[in-house]
Enzyme design. Structure first.
Site, PDB file in Angstrom:
ATOM      1  N   GLN A 286       0.610  -1.281   0.162  1.00 39.19           N
ATOM      2  CA  GLN A 286       0.265  -0.223  -0.504  1.00 39.19           C
ATOM      3  C   GLN A 286       0.865   0.528  -0.132  1.00 39.19           C
ATOM      4  O   GLN A 286       1.730   1.008   0.477  1.00 39.19           O
ATOM      5  CB  GLN A 286      -1.296   0.027   1.396  1.00 39.19           C
ATOM      6  CG  GLN A 286      -2.449   1.069   1.355  1.00 39.19           C
ATOM      7  CD  GLN A 286      -2.610   1.119   2.381  1.00 39.19           C
ATOM      8  OE1 GLN A 286      -2.801   0.094   2.642  1.00 39.19           O
ATOM      9  NE2 GLN A 286      -4.156   2.251   2.237  1.00 39.19           N
TER      10      GLN A 286
ATOM     11  N   TRP B 163       0.584 -13.596   3.590  1.00 37.87           N
ATOM     12  CA  TRP B 163       2.229 -14.046   3.715  1.00 37.87           C
ATOM     13  C   TRP B 163       3.214 -14.913   3.181  1.00 37.87           C
ATOM     14  O   TRP B 163       4.178 -15.188   3.084  1.00 37.87           O
ATOM     15  CB  TRP B 163       2.237 -13.301   5.510  1.00 37.87           C
ATOM     16  CG  TRP B 163       1.088 -11.914   5.595  1.00 37.87           C
ATOM     17  CD1 TRP B 163       1.241 -10.406   5.276  1.00 37.87           C
ATOM     18  CD2 TRP B 163       1.182 -11.262   7.072  1.00 37.87           C
ATOM     19  NE1 TRP B 163       0.738  -9.820   5.273  1.00 37.87           N
ATOM     20  CE2 TRP B 163       1.038 -10.055   6.957  1.00 37.87           C
ATOM     21  CE3 TRP B 163       1.633 -11.886   7.766  1.00 37.87           C
ATOM     22  CZ2 TRP B 163       0.115  -9.446   8.004  1.00 37.87           C
ATOM     23  CZ3 TRP B 163       1.550 -11.090   9.091  1.00 37.87           C
ATOM     24  CH2 TRP B 163       1.218  -9.598   8.910  1.00 37.87           C
TER      25      TRP B 163
ATOM     26  N   CYS C  61      -7.289   0.166   0.741  1.00 39.98           N
ATOM     27  CA  CYS C  61      -6.208  -1.564   0.867  1.00 39.98           C
ATOM     28  C   CYS C  61      -7.316  -2.464   0.870  1.00 39.98           C
ATOM     29  O   CYS C  61      -7.066  -3.114   0.361  1.00 39.98           O
ATOM     30  CB  CYS C  61      -6.382  -1.535   2.969  1.00 39.98           C
ATOM     31  SG  CYS C  61      -7.224  -0.608   3.966  1.00 39.98           S
TER      32      CYS C  61
ATOM     33  N   ASN D 221      -2.478 -17.734   5.380  1.00 38.17           N
ATOM     34  CA  ASN D 221      -2.117 -16.589   5.645  1.00 38.17           C
ATOM     35  C   ASN D 221      -1.563 -15.707   4.480  1.00 38.17           C
ATOM     36  O   ASN D 221      -0.356 -16.442   4.340  1.00 38.17           O
ATOM     37  CB  ASN D 221      -1.149 -16.563   6.951  1.00 38.17           C
ATOM     38  CG  ASN D 221      -0.607 -14.897   7.074  1.00 38.17           C
ATOM     39  OD1 ASN D 221      -0.865 -14.116   6.316  1.00 38.17           O
ATOM     40  ND2 ASN D 221      -0.364 -14.643   8.034  1.00 38.17           N
TER      41      ASN D 221
ATOM     42  N   HIS E 288      -6.840  -8.458   9.144  1.00 40.58           N
ATOM     43  CA  HIS E 288      -5.847  -9.412   8.315  1.00 40.58           C
ATOM     44  C   HIS E 288      -6.816 -10.283   7.225  1.00 40.58           C
ATOM     45  O   HIS E 288      -7.258 -11.240   8.021  1.00 40.58           O
ATOM     46  CB  HIS E 288      -4.734  -9.566   8.788  1.00 40.58           C
ATOM     47  CG  HIS E 288      -3.703 -10.082   7.639  1.00 40.58           C
ATOM     48  ND1 HIS E 288      -2.984  -9.631   6.694  1.00 40.58           N
ATOM     49  CD2 HIS E 288      -3.272 -11.709   7.971  1.00 40.58           C
ATOM     50  CE1 HIS E 288      -2.790  -9.987   6.302  1.00 40.58           C
ATOM     51  NE2 HIS E 288      -2.483 -11.529   6.517  1.00 40.58           N
TER      52      HIS E 288
END
Length: 634
Positions: free
Chosen positions: A102, A291, A108, A289, A265
């Protein structure tokens, strides 16, 4: 002329839809810009593309906090990727979550959706066409395909991006030479009018625009009893599922719980399974996740002792891996720890798998117009019935063998159109909702005020501020139902799309406008009272026929002294049309019986007018007129 132009545009749009234009395989060319021809023109001329519809100027950035005079925009420049880095790339090593970092824009919600679809290569490349880049045949032009209100758009942009202090101002990749995410953000900004128009939103909005699907939002703190069944069926349909833990304080964003769950998240939900655990069936859910690390450490996590009680073959089937960002947890723990669930149900054209069940979909366009088709909510009962109305016929029950009830699953979604673009005039999303009524037979015509005064809705979608779309997923017995979309403010105007998703076949149609059936002239008695015969003779003269001019004189004499009517009288052309309609013997005049029919109609209409001129203004607004027309048809 405007009405005819609108009709012509609708006919053209319906024709294009009929031949598949607007589907993903044949997207509409946004602003009539054809990517291939524009690119070829640039290659032939040797000039890099500059987009005239979204130019590299301050107005394309924003209008308020990012307006041309704002400090945030001061010093901002537009540069092409080759001016930012010596060896720009479109995508490096495949699209991943780290490609979406971002910038200074509060979008977002949009970036989270990009991150989710980047996990599904097929879905990603429906939005980000392949074979684009900065090497062979580079012309400074790129294109992306984005769904908007029932149609796929092919959006063309140039690659001049906002830069400040030598860095991309908005979204960027962790790989500084990679630009696909920044260019996609620019295409989305163009579609919505400016970069600032993307400030603030919900993941579901972008989910839908990248898939053409329809989204549902569930509050897991108030989860329905059949939440597991809803999610299982969504996964079977190939839907996208995401969840997150809400926060109450900004400093908690991306903070971790004791069991290593990240707050605020978005996690992807990738599977639901049941395993035999100590003689009982345990419901498990698999999450990821984005990530690629930081995993749940509670029960049923990768290293938890619960797996020692599971059959090794079953354990292998569930692909238990270590530290890949994907993990299992019990369904009960999922409901306990997560706050919100988002389901994006994909339309059939987005599904490539042959073994998934598919929604049957219907898309209806509609409009709310002040004083005409915007009747407000049920809090304004006198006008509520004037809202658009749609009849949905549920024909077949669901096939779920675990369900003992005879019911049909239906998802109804109401989406308002183009509201981000009008935020430049400080407009916000309208407060919208819809009600669903059971309809036990009758003509497929626009239902009147009386129906809604005596019937309560069997379901409704909550009216929420600042949401582009509201939806509801319910189960109803087979039958006919009426869906009434509304805004809470009858003074507002806007366009909308109503989408109906059903698991089995169904029919959806818009109910006709007010049906007016005037009395049958053949049923009017030819018996004429002496008083009326005398009046006719005085008006008609020796030939006992009333001409157009005589009709004009008689009608205007009848209304000129009536203070309850504001009128300039009947025109000669109006009287000529009335004579033509009622002149059965073709002599261009009205005989006694013909004039009696007309006179009775005029008296009837006058009475209806006076009854429904609610504000006693001597005129009728569109609300009063529609009620009067309905009365005239009774």
């Amino acid at each position: 002329m405007m009405a005819f132009a609108g009709i012509a545009a609708k006919v053209k749009r319906d024709h294009l839809k009929g031949v598949g234009v607007g589907e993903h395989s044949k997207p509409l060319k946004y602003l009539n810009q054809d990517y291939e021809s524009l690119k070829q023109q640039c290659l032939d001329s040797g000039a890099l593309f500059e987009d005239p519809h979204f130019p590299a100027i301050a107005d394309s950035i924003g209008y308020d906090k990012l307006g041309p005079e704002s400090p945030e925009v001061k010093g901002m420049q537009w540069e092409r990727p080759s001016e930012i880095t010596p060896k720009p790339q479109f995508i490096v090593g495949g699209a991943t979550r780290t490609d979406v970092c971002q910038g200074s824009l509060a979008d977002c919600w949009f970036l989270a959706a990009i991150g989710c679809i980047s996990l599904n290569e097929d879905l990603l490349h429906r939005v980000v066409p392949r074979e684009q880049g900065f090497q062979e045949n580079y012309a400074g032009i790129f294109h992306f395909q984005i769904w908007q209100y029932g149609e796929w758009m092919d959006v063309v942009i140039d690659d001049r991006l906002p830069v400040k202090d030598g860095k991309l101002t908005f979204v960027h990749s962790a790989e500084h030479m990679e630009f696909w995410s920044a260019l996609l953000e620019k295409a989305y900004a163009k579609l919505n009018g400016s970069y600032e128009a993307l400030s603030g939103g919900y993941n579901t909005e972008a989910f839908e625009d990248f898939t053409g699907g329809v989204a549902e939002l569930y509050d897991l703190e108030k989860a329905p009893q059949d939440m597991h069944s809803i999610m299982r069926r969504a996964i079977e349909r190939g839907s996208l599922l995401g969840c997150y833990i809400k926060i109450t304080e900004a400093q908690d964003k991306e903070a971790q719980t004791l069991e290593k769950l990240v707050k605020s998240h978005t996690y992807s939900i990738t599977g639901l399974k049941e395993v035999n655990y100590k003689g009982q069936q345990e419901k498990l859910i698999r999450l990821r996740n984005p990530w690629g690390h930081v995993e749940w450490t509670g029960s049923w996590s990768d290293n938890s002792p619960e797996w020692n009680e599971v059959d090794p073959a079953k354990k292998e089937e569930l692909h238990l891996n270590m530290e890949d960002g994907e993990f299992w947890m019990s369904f009960q723990d999922f409901l306990k720890h997560f706050s919100k669930l988002e389901i994006c149900n994909l339309t059939p054209d987005a599904l490539s798998k042959k073994d998934v069940s598919r929604w049957h979909t219907t898309i209806m366009d509609g409009t709310w117009r002040r004083g005409s088709t915007n009747g407000g909510s049920r809090n304004t009962p006198d006008t509520y019935w004037m809202n658009p109305q749609y009849k949905v016929t549920l024909l077949e029950k669901d096939d779920d063998p675990q369900d003992k009830e005879v019911v049909c699953s239906i998802l109804v979604a109401l989406m308002q159109k183009n509201r981000r673009r009008v935020r430049e005039t400080r407009e916000k999303f309208l407060n919208i909702g819809f009600d669903i009524y059971e309809f036990k037979g009758g003509k497929s015509v626009h239902l009147t005020k009386d129906f809604f005064l005596h019937h309560k809705p069997c379901a409704h979608a909550e009216t929420l501020n600042h949401l582009r779309e509201v939806s509801i997923h319910i189960r109803l017995p087979p039958g006919e139902y009426i869906v009434v979309p509304y805004t809470t403010d009858p003074q507002k105007e806007g366009d909308f799309v109503l989408r109906v998703f059903t698991e089995k076949h169904s029919n959806t149609e818009e109910l006709d406008e007010v049906s007016v059936n005037l009395p049958d002239e053949d049923n009017i008695s030819e018996e004429v009272k002496d008083s009326f015969r005398k009046m006719f003779g005085e008006l008609a003269g020796e030939d006992m026929e009333i001409s157009v001019s005589e009709l004009q004189t008689s009608l205007n004499d009848a209304v000129k002294d009536n203070k309850d009517l504001k009128t300039d009288g009947f025109s000669m052309e109006s009287c000529r049309q009335m004579v033509n309609l009622l002149d059965k013997d073709g002599n261009a005049t009205l005989g006694l019986v013909e004039f009696q029919i007309l006179w009775n109609k005029v008296q009837c209409w006058k009475t209806i007018f006076l009854q429904h001129d609610l504000d006693k203004s001597g005129t009728m607004n569109s609300y009063e007129l529609r009620i009067a027309l309905e009365m005239a048809g009774e």
